[in-house]
Write a protein that holds these residues in place. Structure first.
Motif, PDB file in Angstrom:
ATOM      1  N   VAL A 101      48.154  -1.430  86.661  1.00  0.00           N
ATOM      2  CA  VAL A 101      47.011  -0.798  85.998  1.00  0.00           C
ATOM      3  C   VAL A 101      46.294  -1.759  85.047  1.00  0.00           C
ATOM      4  O   VAL A 101      45.155  -1.514  84.667  1.00  0.00           O
ATOM      5  CB  VAL A 101      47.407   0.479  85.217  1.00  0.00           C
ATOM      6  CG1 VAL A 101      47.972   1.524  86.144  1.00  0.00           C
ATOM      7  CG2 VAL A 101      48.373   0.170  84.104  1.00  0.00           C
ATOM      8  N   TYR A 102      46.980  -2.854  84.671  1.00  0.00           N
ATOM      9  CA  TYR A 102      46.345  -3.759  83.720  1.00  0.00           C
ATOM     10  C   TYR A 102      45.511  -4.788  84.467  1.00  0.00           C
ATOM     11  O   TYR A 102      46.036  -5.706  85.086  1.00  0.00           O
ATOM     12  CB  TYR A 102      47.390  -4.444  82.840  1.00  0.00           C
ATOM     13  CG  TYR A 102      48.246  -3.431  82.138  1.00  0.00           C
ATOM     14  CD1 TYR A 102      47.721  -2.686  81.084  1.00  0.00           C
ATOM     15  CD2 TYR A 102      49.537  -3.168  82.554  1.00  0.00           C
ATOM     16  CE1 TYR A 102      48.477  -1.720  80.452  1.00  0.00           C
ATOM     17  CE2 TYR A 102      50.310  -2.204  81.924  1.00  0.00           C
ATOM     18  CZ  TYR A 102      49.772  -1.482  80.875  1.00  0.00           C
ATOM     19  OH  TYR A 102      50.512  -0.521  80.262  1.00  0.00           O
ATOM     20  N   SER A 103      44.208  -4.582  84.443  1.00  0.00           N
ATOM     21  CA  SER A 103      43.300  -5.513  85.085  1.00  0.00           C
ATOM     22  C   SER A 103      42.123  -5.675  84.161  1.00  0.00           C
ATOM     23  O   SER A 103      41.742  -4.757  83.445  1.00  0.00           O
ATOM     24  CB  SER A 103      42.864  -4.943  86.435  1.00  0.00           C
ATOM     25  OG  SER A 103      41.536  -5.296  86.706  1.00  0.00           O
ATOM     26  N   SER A 104      41.554  -6.862  84.163  1.00  0.00           N
ATOM     27  CA  SER A 104      40.446  -7.057  83.230  1.00  0.00           C
ATOM     28  C   SER A 104      39.147  -6.497  83.795  1.00  0.00           C
ATOM     29  O   SER A 104      38.173  -6.365  83.088  1.00  0.00           O
ATOM     30  CB  SER A 104      40.295  -8.545  82.924  1.00  0.00           C
ATOM     31  OG  SER A 104      40.153  -9.243  84.136  1.00  0.00           O
ATOM     32  N   GLU A 105      39.146  -6.165  85.085  1.00  0.00           N
ATOM     33  CA  GLU A 105      37.897  -5.721  85.692  1.00  0.00           C
ATOM     34  C   GLU A 105      37.802  -4.216  85.853  1.00  0.00           C
ATOM     35  O   GLU A 105      36.735  -3.629  85.797  1.00  0.00           O
ATOM     36  CB  GLU A 105      37.737  -6.369  87.077  1.00  0.00           C
ATOM     37  CG  GLU A 105      37.328  -7.809  86.988  1.00  0.00           C
ATOM     38  CD  GLU A 105      37.815  -8.596  88.184  1.00  0.00           C
ATOM     39  OE1 GLU A 105      38.138  -7.986  89.208  1.00  0.00           O
ATOM     40  OE2 GLU A 105      37.881  -9.822  88.079  1.00  0.00           O
ATOM     41  N   ILE A 106      38.937  -3.600  86.088  1.00  0.00           N
ATOM     42  CA  ILE A 106      38.917  -2.171  86.378  1.00  0.00           C
ATOM     43  C   ILE A 106      39.671  -1.425  85.290  1.00  0.00           C
ATOM     44  O   ILE A 106      40.687  -1.906  84.796  1.00  0.00           O
ATOM     45  CB  ILE A 106      39.584  -1.886  87.743  1.00  0.00           C
ATOM     46  CG1 ILE A 106      39.030  -2.830  88.805  1.00  0.00           C
ATOM     47  CG2 ILE A 106      39.357  -0.451  88.158  1.00  0.00           C
ATOM     48  CD1 ILE A 106      39.792  -2.797  90.091  1.00  0.00           C
ATOM     49  N   LYS A 107      39.156  -0.251  84.945  1.00  0.00           N
ATOM     50  CA  LYS A 107      39.822   0.560  83.923  1.00  0.00           C
ATOM     51  C   LYS A 107      41.197   0.994  84.421  1.00  0.00           C
ATOM     52  O   LYS A 107      41.393   1.241  85.599  1.00  0.00           O
ATOM     53  CB  LYS A 107      38.982   1.801  83.629  1.00  0.00           C
ATOM     54  CG  LYS A 107      37.936   1.578  82.575  1.00  0.00           C
ATOM     55  CD  LYS A 107      37.469   2.921  82.005  1.00  0.00           C
ATOM     56  CE  LYS A 107      37.051   3.884  83.091  1.00  0.00           C
ATOM     57  NZ  LYS A 107      36.313   5.045  82.695  1.00  0.00           N
ATOM     58  N   LYS A 108      42.132   1.141  83.474  1.00  0.00           N
ATOM     59  CA  LYS A 108      43.489   1.541  83.829  1.00  0.00           C
ATOM     60  C   LYS A 108      43.502   2.856  84.594  1.00  0.00           C
ATOM     61  O   LYS A 108      44.170   3.007  85.618  1.00  0.00           O
ATOM     62  CB  LYS A 108      44.335   1.708  82.560  1.00  0.00           C
ATOM     63  CG  LYS A 108      44.723   0.415  81.913  1.00  0.00           C
ATOM     64  CD  LYS A 108      45.571   0.655  80.686  1.00  0.00           C
ATOM     65  CE  LYS A 108      44.710   0.926  79.472  1.00  0.00           C
ATOM     66  NZ  LYS A 108      45.439   0.909  78.212  1.00  0.00           N
TER      67      LYS A 108
END
Ligand SMILES: Nc1ncnc2c1ncn2[C@@H]1O[C@H](COP(=O)(O)OP(=O)(O)OP(=O)(O)O)[C@@H](O)[C@H]1O
Ligand SMILES: [Mg+2]
Length: 456
Positions: A101-108
């Motif tokens: 879930v931790y991505s800089s582009e997509i919300k968790k």
């Protein structure tokens, strides 16, 4: 809503550590067989998993959640994947790891929502008027281009279709010729053409051609029975995420305007909440009309302690919605801090209110003989030869350290054997790699003994 050209977006992945697992290995009464389908021991957890599979199959369990809890290397991930094997490919199974879930582009929450919808299937049944048969001829008829110029255009296409009952020749619109080409239809294929939409579906190559020399893997299908022109029940299995993607993409056509559109628009438009709501509405309508059937699948979240308080809250809410999959969590944590809520300590790092609605299946450490069986199994899967003495050393080591550690020693040990000019792994090879690679416990021991030498 578009359902004609929905592509399957299931994640393909190789889980090589678990390739030996083929199912839960239960007998017809649901009791675990000590060693079956690639699983050894852990009988209670496997039987519990068997009940979960039954509940999923009978669709009694939408929106429920299960937690596998136990020490590292006790088969939590392995059993969850065995559940997927048991369910087969008609029930969606979406595996993910908490940290995804931790991505800089997509919300968790967006990552979670996407995986949620990958885990919900829809079986769409429609009775359609079709022309079906083996293609006996396929000839486009060309005429002078009416607009002028030198080119020729296809004015219509003549196609012959054969079934066990008879043959029919059809004169089709040039548009259908395009979809025939897209599906790469040739003489000898079995196809059907939908009468209303003109959509062409290639089912495979006719049995009559099964002996022909062919390099590519082909699916051979029998000659269709009945008339060429008939009503046919067409079944399509898709997930809600498939529908989201199919409907979010900019819809391109052949004309110039839409080509331009494709150049200017980004490749994929975003899947918005609004789009999802709209799709849900249509899906619900289809279900009410009996056209579609909901197939709640499984969302498997491994390492669930990696989720934080925000995602837990979101999950909790999502589980309450009408269309929800079964969620299976797994964790090897005991009491620990919930991420994002730095002072709250909770069992398994999961908030108490969510924990309260879970059914928990525990996994227990393996005995020496079970470890021996699993090592043997892995050696066969990896194509390695292991001498009896080496096996004994490994399983003793496994009982003292962890199953994962000894399974991982297998490959280095086989390399050591090869260097020593042998094809089978001997006791010495194990001793050698054991010295080279530490397990977690010995590493921790060294750290405490030599505290002053390491940086803090
Ligand atoms: N009962 C079993 N039978 C056969 N193989 C097993 C069994 N249990 C575990 N294994 C194998 O042992 C290895 C470790 O198991 P697995 O990854 O499932 O442990 P885990 O409980 O998920 O551990 P972690 O908490 O570290 O994630 C894997 O290769 C797995 O396939
Ligand atoms: Mg695991």
């Amino acid at each position: 809503m578009k359902i004609e050209e929905v592509k399957n977006t299931a994640k393909t992945q190789r889980i090589s550590a678990h390739t030996h697992i083929k199912g839960l290995g239960l007998d017809e009464n649901g009791n675990a067989i000590q060693f079956a389908a690639g699983l050894v021991g852990q009988e209670m957890a496997r039987e519990a998993a068997g009940i979960v599979v039954d509940m999923i199959r009978s669709k009694k369990m939408s929106g429920r959640a299960i937690l596998f809890a136990g020490p590292p290397g006790t088969g939590k991930t392995a059993i969850a994947l065995a559940i997927a094997q048991e369910l087969g490919n008609k029930v969606p199974f979406c595996p993910m790891v908490g940290s995804e879930v931790y991505s800089s582009e997509i919300k968790k929450t967006e990552v979670l929502m996407e995986n949620f919808r990958r885990a919900i299937g829809l079986r769409i049944k429609e009775t359609k008027e079709v022309y079906e048969g083996e293609v006996t001829e396929l000839s486009p008829l060309e005429t002078e281009n009416p607009v002028g110029g030198y080119g020729k255009t296809v004015s219509h296409v003549v196609i012959g279709l054969k079934t066990a009952k008879g043959t029919k020749q059809l004169k089709l619109d040039p548009l259908i010729y395009e979809s025939l080409q897209k599906e790469k239809v040739e003489v000898g294929d079995v196809i059907y053409i939908e009468a209303n939409s003109g959509a062409v579906k290639r089912q495979g190559r006719s049995d009559n051609y099964a002996t022909e020399f062919d390099l590519e893997a082909e699916e051979y299908v029998p000659l269709p029975k009945g008339d060429v022109h008939k009503k046919k029940e067409v079944i399509q299995d898709v997930t809600l995420h498939d529908l989201d993607v199919a409907n979010a993409k900019p819809q391109g056509g052949q004309d110039i305007m839409s080509m331009m559109g494709q150049l200017m628009k980004p490749k994929k438009t975003e899947i918005t909440d609004k789009l999802r709501k709209e799709i849900n509405k249509v899906v619900n309508k289809y279900i009410d009309q009996g056209i579609a059937e909901l197939v709640p699948g499984v969302l498997f979240i491994d390492e669930v302690h990696m989720l934080d308080i925000e995602t837990f809250t979101y999950l909790h809410r999502a589980l309450e919605t009408a269309i929800a999959p079964i969620v299976i969590f797994a964790t090897n944590r005991g009491q620990c801090v919930i991420r994002g809520a730095e002072d709250i300590i909770s069992p398994h790092g999961v908030p108490l209110d969510l924990l309260d609605r879970l059914l928990i299946i525990k996994t227990l450490p393996y005995s020496r003989s079970e470890i021996e069986q699993i090592i043997k199994l892995r050696a066969v899967t990896e194509g390695l030869q292991l001498e009896d003495e080496a096996l004994t050393v490994l399983s003793e080591l496994g009982a003292r350290t962890t199953l994962r550690y000894v399974v991982q020693l297998l490959t280095p040990a086989s390399l050591a054997a090869k260097i020593n000019g042998r094809s089978s792994i001997k006791k010495e090879d194990i001793e050698e790699v054991k010295r080279l690679f530490l397990d977690a416990k010995s590493s921790a021991k060294i750290l405490t003994q030599q505290k002053d030498k390491f940086m803090k």
